[in-house]
Design a protein around this motif. Structure first.
Motif, PDB file in Angstrom:
ATOM      1  N   ALA A 269       0.850  -1.203   0.000  1.00 53.81           N
ATOM      2  CA  ALA A 269       0.000   0.000   0.000  1.00 53.81           C
ATOM      3  C   ALA A 269       0.878   1.242   0.000  1.00 53.81           C
ATOM      4  N   TYR A 270       0.511   2.229  -0.795  1.00 52.19           N
ATOM      5  CA  TYR A 270       1.340   3.421  -1.020  1.00 52.19           C
ATOM      6  C   TYR A 270       2.659   2.948  -1.641  1.00 52.19           C
ATOM      7  N   GLY A 271       2.528   2.136  -2.683  1.00 49.96           N
ATOM      8  CA  GLY A 271       3.655   1.359  -3.208  1.00 49.96           C
ATOM      9  C   GLY A 271       4.644   2.128  -4.056  1.00 49.96           C
ATOM     10  N   LEU A 289      -0.380  -3.775  -5.516  1.00 56.30           N
ATOM     11  CA  LEU A 289       0.257  -2.490  -5.216  1.00 56.30           C
ATOM     12  C   LEU A 289      -0.802  -1.407  -5.395  1.00 56.30           C
ATOM     13  N   ILE A 290      -0.960  -0.563  -4.379  1.00 55.64           N
ATOM     14  CA  ILE A 290      -1.961   0.521  -4.452  1.00 55.64           C
ATOM     15  C   ILE A 290      -1.225   1.850  -4.398  1.00 55.64           C
ATOM     16  N   GLU A 291      -1.537   2.722  -5.341  1.00 53.53           N
ATOM     17  CA  GLU A 291      -0.770   3.967  -5.479  1.00 53.53           C
ATOM     18  C   GLU A 291      -1.609   4.986  -6.256  1.00 53.53           C
ATOM     19  N   THR A 292      -1.601   6.252  -5.802  1.00 51.39           N
ATOM     20  CA  THR A 292      -2.406   7.282  -6.494  1.00 51.39           C
ATOM     21  C   THR A 292      -1.715   7.882  -7.712  1.00 51.39           C
ATOM     22  N   ASP A 339       3.304   2.299   3.459  1.00 48.35           N
ATOM     23  CA  ASP A 339       4.326   3.357   3.536  1.00 48.35           C
ATOM     24  C   ASP A 339       3.703   4.691   3.104  1.00 48.35           C
ATOM     25  N   PRO A 340       2.786   5.209   3.942  1.00 50.94           N
ATOM     26  CA  PRO A 340       2.044   6.415   3.523  1.00 50.94           C
ATOM     27  C   PRO A 340       2.908   7.671   3.533  1.00 50.94           C
ATOM     28  N   ALA A 341       2.362   8.730   2.965  1.00 51.92           N
ATOM     29  CA  ALA A 341       3.001  10.045   2.992  1.00 51.92           C
ATOM     30  C   ALA A 341       2.965  10.583   4.429  1.00 51.92           C
ATOM     31  N   ARG A 342       3.498  11.781   4.634  1.00 50.96           N
ATOM     32  CA  ARG A 342       3.696  12.348   5.975  1.00 50.96           C
ATOM     33  C   ARG A 342       2.419  12.390   6.839  1.00 50.96           C
TER      34      ARG A 342
HETATM   35  C1  LIG Z   1       6.275   7.701   1.230  1.00 53.06           C
HETATM   36  S1  LIG Z   1       5.876   7.316  -0.437  1.00 53.06           S
HETATM   37  C2  LIG Z   1       6.301   5.599  -0.468  1.00 53.06           C
HETATM   38  C3  LIG Z   1       6.462   4.988  -1.816  1.00 53.06           C
HETATM   39  C4  LIG Z   1       7.177   3.638  -1.849  1.00 53.06           C
HETATM   40  N1  LIG Z   1       6.711   2.734  -0.832  1.00 53.06           N
HETATM   41  C5  LIG Z   1       8.679   3.812  -1.760  1.00 53.06           C
HETATM   42  O1  LIG Z   1       9.237   3.518  -0.693  1.00 53.06           O
HETATM   43  O2  LIG Z   1       9.289   4.257  -2.731  1.00 53.06           O
HETATM   44  C6  LIG Z   1       4.143   7.367  -0.412  1.00 53.06           C
HETATM   45  C7  LIG Z   1       3.486   7.049  -1.728  1.00 53.06           C
HETATM   46  O3  LIG Z   1       2.063   7.035  -1.526  1.00 53.06           O
HETATM   47  C8  LIG Z   1       1.406   7.663  -2.621  1.00 53.06           C
HETATM   48  N2  LIG Z   1       0.123   8.119  -2.041  1.00 53.06           N
HETATM   49  C9  LIG Z   1      -0.127   9.277  -1.383  1.00 53.06           C
HETATM   50  N3  LIG Z   1      -1.386   9.268  -0.906  1.00 53.06           N
HETATM   51  C10 LIG Z   1      -1.927   8.080  -1.237  1.00 53.06           C
HETATM   52  C11 LIG Z   1      -3.190   7.465  -1.003  1.00 53.06           C
HETATM   53  N4  LIG Z   1      -4.143   8.109  -0.326  1.00 53.06           N
HETATM   54  N5  LIG Z   1      -3.405   6.225  -1.473  1.00 53.06           N
HETATM   55  C12 LIG Z   1      -2.423   5.573  -2.174  1.00 53.06           C
HETATM   56  N6  LIG Z   1      -1.219   6.104  -2.436  1.00 53.06           N
HETATM   57  C13 LIG Z   1      -0.968   7.337  -1.982  1.00 53.06           C
HETATM   58  C14 LIG Z   1       2.384   8.728  -3.083  1.00 53.06           C
HETATM   59  O4  LIG Z   1       2.163   9.052  -4.437  1.00 53.06           O
HETATM   60  C15 LIG Z   1       3.729   8.056  -2.849  1.00 53.06           C
HETATM   61  O5  LIG Z   1       4.152   7.366  -3.995  1.00 53.06           O
END
Ligand SMILES: C[S@@+](CC[C@H](N)C(=O)[O-])C[C@H]1O[C@@H](n2cnc3c(N)ncnc32)[C@H](O)[C@@H]1O
Length: 414
Positions: A269-271, A289-292, A339-342
């Motif tokens: 998730a958040y891949g 893999l789930i990703e926006t 591995d979500p965003a901040r």
């Molecule tokens: C911290 S990054 C981690 C990406 C990956 N795991 C890596 O380590 O390279 C967070 C990812 O989540 C995506 N993202 C942000 N909000 C999201 C959501 N609500 N659902 C799915 N993906 C999301 C972002 O585009 C970004 O690619």
């Protein structure tokens, strides 16, 4: 009239400020102070419950205070907020901030925190960053913003930037764009620049011949032996070393058994571009893999091509789902990597991940407080926290990365 007080710093807090008490009992957050220091401060923000302040004079300096190793800090560059703190104090300070977030936000007891939190690895403290987002000054040169300001500071090099990017910073001149992203593959030597101008009028000159430019530009990076395609508009970890350290920490947390698909499908998730799925999972393991991000999904299709091909004609094909985790229709799984965003997961995403019924969840958090909130939600959702590993992927800054692992609690039988 200046509102001045003398205070003693109690500790450093999430976000990087130091915390002390004012004479009236309110908490004050001070930019640039260190635990144990006595400082004279000027209040810059006055609220009912707390205040913010800047240092006027350091009355008793910490033994851990150092001269910033980067000369651009003195010029005002706000890119790295902790250059005044000795490098060997940064990890212990980050571990303490994580412990505090677990106590306050996740409501975990002091004794449990001691047993749960482990110090993980750090990346080298200079020349590591392979992606830099920089501002463009009036004369076209590149720089960073002052801390908490839109004012720009010209920087002809960056202490934490990879040498391949510093060559670009030294000579590049951009026009008709406010910002640029520079990226290189440390393992491949490839490099590219993306101008953030939506109207397509931006230009950049003075680049070394090999640098690709544009929204479709990309680099490749080899992480733990696996080559990944990364477009300029896709998220990628801040450095090659950070990506490798994170992958190895997630590998250990997830366990070989769960990564081999033994308990069922793996959810990434958040891949992003597929960093975890491509490096940690064998192609035959059913994966979602789930990703926006559109570009990240395009990269993931390339990086996981073999995974998609090998499972295509099976009852459980691997999938790349473009969309929000919060809106995803959950499927049964054995392992979740998240591995979500901040901003973290939040209750909606947690409910989707819990609905997979996965035995194990590995949560990568890049914000200590959001991470602690998510751990509380997952614990309340039926999981037991086994370990929280603190990584320093951003030396000289207060950014903290944690890798937490949770195991589903056995359901009570009647
Ligand atoms: C911290 S990054 C981690 C990406 C990956 N795991 C890596 O380590 O390279 C967070 C990812 O989540 C995506 N993202 C942000 N909000 C999201 C959501 N609500 N659902 C799915 N993906 C999301 C972002 O585009 C970004 O690619």
């Amino acid at each position: 009239m200046m509102n001045v007080e003398k205070v003693k710093v109690e500790r450093m807090v999430a976000g990087g400020d130091a915390m002390a008490r004012l004479a009236d009992g309110r908490v004050v957050f001070i930019d640039g102070a260190i635990t144990g220091e006595r400082v004279a401060i000027e209040i810059t923000t006055n609220k009912r419950d707390f205040a913010r302040a800047r240092i006027i004079e350091i009355l008793e300096a910490s033994a851990h205070r150092v001269a910033p190793p980067c000369r651009f800090v003195a010029a005002g560059c706000g890119g790295c907020g902790w250059q005044h703190l000795a490098i060997d104090r940064q990890m212990p300070t980050k571990v303490a901030i994580v412990g505090e977030a677990l106590r306050r936000t996740a409501k975990i007891s002091e004794g449990e925190i001691f047993a749960l939190v482990a110090k993980g690895g750090s990346v080298a403290s200079t020349a590591f960053r392979t992606t830099l987002r920089m501002a463009v000054l009036q004369d076209g040169s590149l720089g960073f913003r002052r801390a908490a300001s839109n004012e720009l500071v010209a920087t002809t090099e960056c202490l934490v930037g990879h040498a391949l990017l510093n060559e670009i910073i030294a000579t590049a001149r951009a026009t008709n764009t406010d910002e640029v992203t520079l990226r290189c593959g440390a393992s491949t030597g490839e490099r590219a620049v993306w101008l953030h101008d939506e109207r397509g009028r931006g230009r950049i000159m003075g680049l070394p011949d090999d640098v690709n430019v544009g929204v479709e530009a990309l680099v490749h990076e080899k992480v733990v032996g696996v080559t990944l395609r990364i477009m300029m508009t896709s998220f990628f970890q801040s450095s090659h070393a950070a990506a490798e350290l994170l992958v190895e920490t997630v590998r250990e947390a997830a366990t070989v058994e769960a990564l081999s698909g033994h308990h069922g499908r793996v959810i990434d998730a958040y891949g992003g571009v597929g960093l975890f799925a491509a490096t940690l999972l064998k192609p035959e393991v059913p994966t979602t893999l789930i990703e926006t991000s559109e570009s990240s999904c395009r990269d993931a299709k390339v990086n996981l091509a073999e995974h998609l091909r090998q499972t295509r004609d099976t009852a459980s094909p691997s999938q790349i789902v473009r969309g929000n985790v919060e809106q995803w229709s959950p499927v049964e799984a054995g392992l979740v990597l998240a591995d979500p965003a901040r901003t973290g997961l939040g209750p909606q995403a947690v409910s989707k991940l819990v609905a997979t019924n996965a035995q194990r969840i590995v949560l990568v958090s890049c914000d200590a407080v959001a991470g602690a909130r998510d751990l509380r939600l997952l614990i309340d959702g039926g999981y037991e926290l086994e370990k929280v590993t603190v990584l320093d992927l951003f030396p000289h800054t207060p950014h903290i990365e944690t890798v937490s692992v949770l195991q589903r609690k056995a359901r009570a039988t009647r």
